[in-house]
Design a protein around this motif. Structure first.
Motif, short mmCIF file in Angstrom:
data_model
loop_
_atom_site.label_atom_id
_atom_site.label_comp_id
_atom_site.label_asym_id
_atom_site.label_seq_id
_atom_site.Cartn_x
_atom_site.Cartn_y
_atom_site.Cartn_z
N LYS A 48 0.82 -1.20 0.00
CA LYS A 48 0.00 0.00 0.00
C LYS A 48 0.86 1.26 0.00
CE LYS A 48 -0.45 0.19 5.06
NZ LYS A 48 -1.40 0.27 6.20
N ALA A 49 0.28 2.35 -0.53
CA ALA A 49 0.96 3.64 -0.55
C ALA A 49 -0.09 4.73 -0.64
CB ALA A 49 1.94 3.74 -1.72
N SER A 50 0.18 5.88 -0.04
CA SER A 50 -0.74 7.01 -0.11
C SER A 50 0.03 8.32 0.01
CB SER A 50 -1.81 6.93 0.99
OG SER A 50 -1.21 6.94 2.27
N TYR A 51 -0.57 9.37 -0.56
CA TYR A 51 0.04 10.71 -0.53
C TYR A 51 -1.08 11.72 -0.36
CZ TYR A 51 2.57 14.91 -2.01
OH TYR A 51 3.12 16.17 -2.06
N GLY A 52 -0.89 12.68 0.55
CA GLY A 52 -1.92 13.68 0.79
C GLY A 52 -1.33 15.04 1.09
N THR A 53 -2.10 16.09 0.79
CA THR A 53 -1.70 17.46 1.09
C THR A 53 -2.79 18.14 1.89
OG1 THR A 53 -2.70 18.46 -0.89
CG2 THR A 53 -0.47 17.55 -1.10
N GLY A 54 -2.46 19.28 2.49
CA GLY A 54 -3.44 20.03 3.25
C GLY A 54 -2.92 21.39 3.65
N PHE A 55 -3.76 22.16 4.34
CA PHE A 55 -3.34 23.44 4.87
C PHE A 55 -4.10 23.70 6.16
CE2 PHE A 55 -7.32 25.08 3.69
CZ PHE A 55 -7.44 26.42 4.05
N ARG A 56 -3.55 24.55 7.01
CA ARG A 56 -4.23 24.94 8.25
C ARG A 56 -4.18 26.44 8.38
NH1 ARG A 56 -3.86 26.27 13.79
NH2 ARG A 56 -1.65 26.75 13.59
N ALA A 57 -5.36 27.06 8.44
CA ALA A 57 -5.42 28.50 8.65
C ALA A 57 -5.08 28.82 10.10
CB ALA A 57 -6.81 29.02 8.30
N PRO A 58 -4.43 29.95 10.37
CA PRO A 58 -4.17 30.34 11.76
C PRO A 58 -5.48 30.38 12.55
CG PRO A 58 -3.00 31.78 10.24
CD PRO A 58 -3.90 30.93 9.41
N SER A 59 -5.44 29.92 13.79
CA SER A 59 -6.66 29.88 14.61
C SER A 59 -7.09 31.28 14.99
CB SER A 59 -6.42 29.04 15.87
OG SER A 59 -5.54 29.73 16.75
N LEU A 60 -8.35 31.40 15.40
CA LEU A 60 -8.85 32.69 15.86
C LEU A 60 -8.06 33.19 17.05
CD1 LEU A 60 -12.70 32.06 15.57
CD2 LEU A 60 -11.30 33.53 14.09
N PHE A 61 -7.66 32.27 17.93
CA PHE A 61 -6.88 32.67 19.11
C PHE A 61 -5.52 33.21 18.69
CE2 PHE A 61 -3.99 32.21 22.61
CZ PHE A 61 -4.75 32.47 23.74
N GLU A 62 -4.84 32.53 17.78
CA GLU A 62 -3.52 32.99 17.34
C GLU A 62 -3.59 34.39 16.75
OE1 GLU A 62 -1.43 28.75 16.06
OE2 GLU A 62 -2.87 29.71 14.72
N ILE A 63 -4.57 34.61 15.88
CA ILE A 63 -4.70 35.92 15.24
C ILE A 63 -5.03 37.00 16.27
CG2 ILE A 63 -6.10 37.26 13.61
CD1 ILE A 63 -6.40 34.71 11.98
N ASN A 64 -6.01 36.71 17.14
CA ASN A 64 -6.43 37.70 18.11
C ASN A 64 -5.34 38.02 19.12
OD1 ASN A 64 -8.64 39.38 19.18
ND2 ASN A 64 -8.53 38.02 20.95
N TYR A 65 -4.57 36.99 19.53
CA TYR A 65 -3.50 37.23 20.49
C TYR A 65 -2.45 38.17 19.90
CZ TYR A 65 0.10 36.36 23.98
OH TYR A 65 1.04 36.53 24.97
N ASN A 66 -2.05 37.93 18.66
CA ASN A 66 -1.05 38.80 18.05
C ASN A 66 -1.58 40.23 17.89
OD1 ASN A 66 0.68 36.66 17.91
ND2 ASN A 66 0.98 36.74 15.69
N ARG A 67 -2.85 40.36 17.54
CA ARG A 67 -3.42 41.71 17.41
C ARG A 67 -3.40 42.44 18.74
NH1 ARG A 67 -8.79 40.19 13.80
NH2 ARG A 67 -7.75 40.02 11.76
N SER A 68 -3.67 41.71 19.81
CA SER A 68 -3.75 42.35 21.13
C SER A 68 -2.41 42.84 21.64
CB SER A 68 -4.36 41.36 22.14
OG SER A 68 -3.47 40.28 22.39
N GLN A 69 -1.31 42.38 21.03
CA GLN A 69 0.02 42.79 21.48
C GLN A 69 0.41 44.17 20.96
OE1 GLN A 69 1.51 40.67 23.81
NE2 GLN A 69 -0.56 39.86 23.45
N ASN A 70 -0.30 44.66 19.94
CA ASN A 70 0.00 45.98 19.35
C ASN A 70 1.49 46.12 19.04
OD1 ASN A 70 -2.70 47.00 19.54
ND2 ASN A 70 -2.38 47.34 21.74
N ASN A 71 2.03 45.05 18.47
CA ASN A 71 3.46 45.03 18.15
C ASN A 71 3.62 45.06 16.64
OD1 ASN A 71 6.17 44.49 17.78
ND2 ASN A 71 6.23 42.71 19.15
N PRO A 72 4.07 46.18 16.06
CA PRO A 72 4.20 46.26 14.60
C PRO A 72 5.25 45.32 14.03
CG PRO A 72 5.23 48.16 15.66
CD PRO A 72 4.50 47.42 16.73
N ASP A 73 6.12 44.77 14.89
CA ASP A 73 7.15 43.86 14.40
C ASP A 73 6.63 42.44 14.21
OD1 ASP A 73 9.06 45.88 14.38
OD2 ASP A 73 9.61 45.52 16.48
N LEU A 74 5.41 42.16 14.72
CA LEU A 74 4.84 40.83 14.53
C LEU A 74 4.25 40.74 13.13
CD1 LEU A 74 2.95 39.99 17.86
CD2 LEU A 74 4.90 38.79 16.90
#
Length: 617
Positions: A407-433
């Motif tokens: 047997k053999a298999s091959y698969g691809t995918g993607f993961r969007a950043p979570s709501l927590f990850e995005i919101n946490y970075n926004r809350s830091q108000n850090n332009p370098d992020l």
């Protein structure tokens, strides 16, 4: 290191995994060696014989789960191939279940078709530490990033099913007590009458626990945990073709833990957790195929307290509308398809995702089997993305007193950043992020399986998985979530065997070697390079059964690059059926009282013993 190599040598000598890599026949009273006609569901969202399956699937049935007897499903899965678990201080504490070296949030978890991911979590993983083992009839774990039909971000799929009774009625009642003032109670009822069938279960677990933190040198108090889980399912076979079903699940848990607040100074910490899941579905099963329309919702809330004051409070939900179908195109050809709409909400944050997927399944002369699938996701924050999966299996039957499958298999995918990850970075108000972008992944595996006429099952799998632009928290300067510019990798081999040595003795073993690398070519944290399990099941009579499992972990490093200690853990259980309605059991965990840790700074339980009774009517 020498101990784990010794375990592997013994496992090889007796040709025996702690759990089979493929399904067992759930109709048997005890676990059985998988065969080519065993039905696998998780790989294609539809039942298909094992002979056709090219992906790698671990399956536990009710007998497997009861033989181990462990309270938490995460603890049961520790002995499965390629699974490592990191727990922060005992039952109910934060737990990461890693499959083939990947993060736990990459494994999608479903119970009776309901996804139980935590939308409020840092990276959206399922709260697997709150899933009790009571009432579970079957667990299928799709190892590796081959879950394209479930979502482009599904690096693996853990599909959990409760009991289904087609005729008659059955009632189960159980109670257990033991070390750390642990008590468990459970009751379930299931059955069918005419066109209606049902299953309801209630489970309650309590433990006084132990001191979770090695840094707690002042209070030195025990950190307890409570869990109450209710689950119900009702089905109505409207006609020979149509079926309606409704599922409700409610989990309430509370626990004590150490090291909370900011900065981390508190050891008097508590958590209240609640998750409510619902699903309604309408399915049509005709001669030419099957279609299922379903709506599910998962609501979750968490509140943490530090010294009695609220330190963290959040709530969110996931709503999913799904149309999934299966069509027979010809005797040897089939087509799987689906449409999905999902909405994630956390407080005032939300995200929509639309998806369409399809997979072609073909066969030639019942010897060559192949699939080709495509999925398109449209994310309201990050736009469209395509992922696909291809697999093939080649069956040689007969072969050396058995059958051989390549047997053999091959698969691809993607993961969007979570709501927590995005919101946490926004809350830091850090332009370098920098702005976060989706991760992309791909994985390939190939393997050989042998099914012997003399009840012997062997498997070899080699896998290679890559994640590009992986997102992780900055543990050096604590600035927020950062994205690597390169790729992380996880590759290795799985050796799995299962042998019925006699009418009374079954031996099983698995060994996994996993080489993981971050973008800087350094090992990924808390991923053991070597995992091994040796299990022995002995049933000298129809009433008495005994099980033993040795679990070994070696060659792991912590987040700072320091070497973590190797360890071996011995568990054993004994079950005795007093009568047709009554079974008593004893279980010992960590019988050698091994002192080890899975997360530095957090204790693990020493030697522990438990006793229980089960009634079946």
């Amino acid at each position: 290191m020498n101990k784990i190599l010794l375990s592997c040598a013994v496992a090889s000598a007796v040709s025996g995994p702690a759990f089979a890599n493929s399904s067992t026949n759930s109709t048997n009273s005890e676990s059985a060696i998988p065969d080519l006609e065993t039905i696998i569901v998780v790989s294609a969202r539809q039942g298909e014989p094992l002979r056709r399956v090219a992906t790698s699937v671990t399956v536990l049935d009710e007998a497997d789960i009861k033989a181990r007897g462990l309270a938490s499903l995460a603890d049961v899965l520790r002995s499965a191939p390629s699974v490592s678990v990191s727990n922060s201080g005992g039952m109910g504490r934060a737990t990461a279940l890693r499959v083939r070296g990947e993060d736990g949030f990459r494994t999608l978890v479903r119970i009776d078709g309901v996804e139980i991911s935590d939308p409020t979590g840092t990276q959206g993983g399922a709260p697997i530490q709150h899933i009790l083992s009571n009432g579970l009839a079957r667990v299928e774990l799709l190892r590796g990033p081959q879950g394209m039909l479930y979502g482009a971000d599904a690096g693996g799929v853990l599909d959990i099913s409760t009991r289904r009774d087609d005729t008659g009625h059955r009632i189960d009642i159980g109670a257990e007590g033991g070390s750390f003032d642990t008590r468990r109670y459970n009751a379930s009822a299931g059955g069918a009458a005419g066109a209606l069938d049902y299953f309801v279960t209630a489970s309650k677990a309590h433990t006084r626990g132990f001191n979770t933190s090695t840094f707690d040198t002042q209070l030195q108090d025990d950190d307890g945990y409570n869990n109450t889980t209710l689950h119900g399912r009702a089905g109505w076979n409207v006609s020979e073709e149509w079926r309606a079903e409704a599922i409700v699940r409610d989990t309430k848990a509370s626990g004590e833990f150490d090291r909370c607040g900011w900065p981390v100074t508190q050891d008097a910490c508590t958590e209240d957790f609640r998750q409510q899941n619902t699903r309604v579905s309408l399915a049509r099963d005709s001669e030419g195929g099957q279609q299922t329309l379903s709506y599910s919702r998962a609501d979750l809330s968490r509140t943490n307290y530090a010294a009695g004051a609220v330190s963290y409070d959040t709530e969110g939900d996931i709503q999913t509308l799904n149309l999934n179908g299966f069509a027979d195109l010809a005797e040897s050809q089939a087509f799987i398809y689906g449409l999905e709409r999902r909405e994630d909400t956390v407080r005032d944050l939300n995200r929509d995702r639309w998806a369409a997927y399809s997979e072609y399944q073909g066969a030639y002369a019942e010897q060559v089997f192949f699939t080709l699938g495509l999925r398109h996701d449209d994310n309201s924050d990050f736009g469209g993305h395509n992922s696909f999966r291809a697999s093939t299996a080649y069956l040689v039957d007969p072969f050396a007193h058995g059958s051989l499958k390549l047997k053999a298999s091959y698969g691809t995918g993607f993961r969007a950043p979570s709501l927590f990850e995005i919101n946490y970075n926004r809350s830091q108000n850090n332009p370098d992020l920098p702005l976060l972008t989706p991760e992309e992944s791909r994985g390939v595996e190939w393997g050989i399986e042998y099914f012997g006429d003399n009840a012997l099952h062997l498997e070899f799998v080699q896998f290679d998985q890559i994640i590009e632009n992986e997102i992780g928290f900055d543990l050096v300067d604590y600035t927020g979530y950062l994205q690597s510019g390169g790729r992380s990798r996880s590759r290795g081999v799985e050796l799995i065997a299962n042998a019925q040595l006699s009418d009374t003795l079954r031996v099983s073993a698995n060994y996994t070697y996993t080489d993981t690398q971050n973008t800087g070519d350094t090992p990924r944290a808390r991923r053991p390079k070597q995992l091994a399990n040796l299990g022995v099941s002995y049933q000298p009579s129809s009433a008495l059964s005994m099980a033993l499992n040795i679990r070994s972990s070696a060659d792991a490093v912590d987040i700072d690059g320091s070497t973590m200690d190797d360890y071996q853990v011995l568990d054993a259980s004994l079950r005795y059926r007093v009568s047709a309605a009554t079974t008593v059991y004893l279980r010992g965990e960590n019988l050698t009282d091994k002192a080890y840790y899975e997360v530095p700074g957090y204790n693990t339980a020493g030697a522990a013993g438990y006793a229980g009774v089960e009634f079946t009517f």
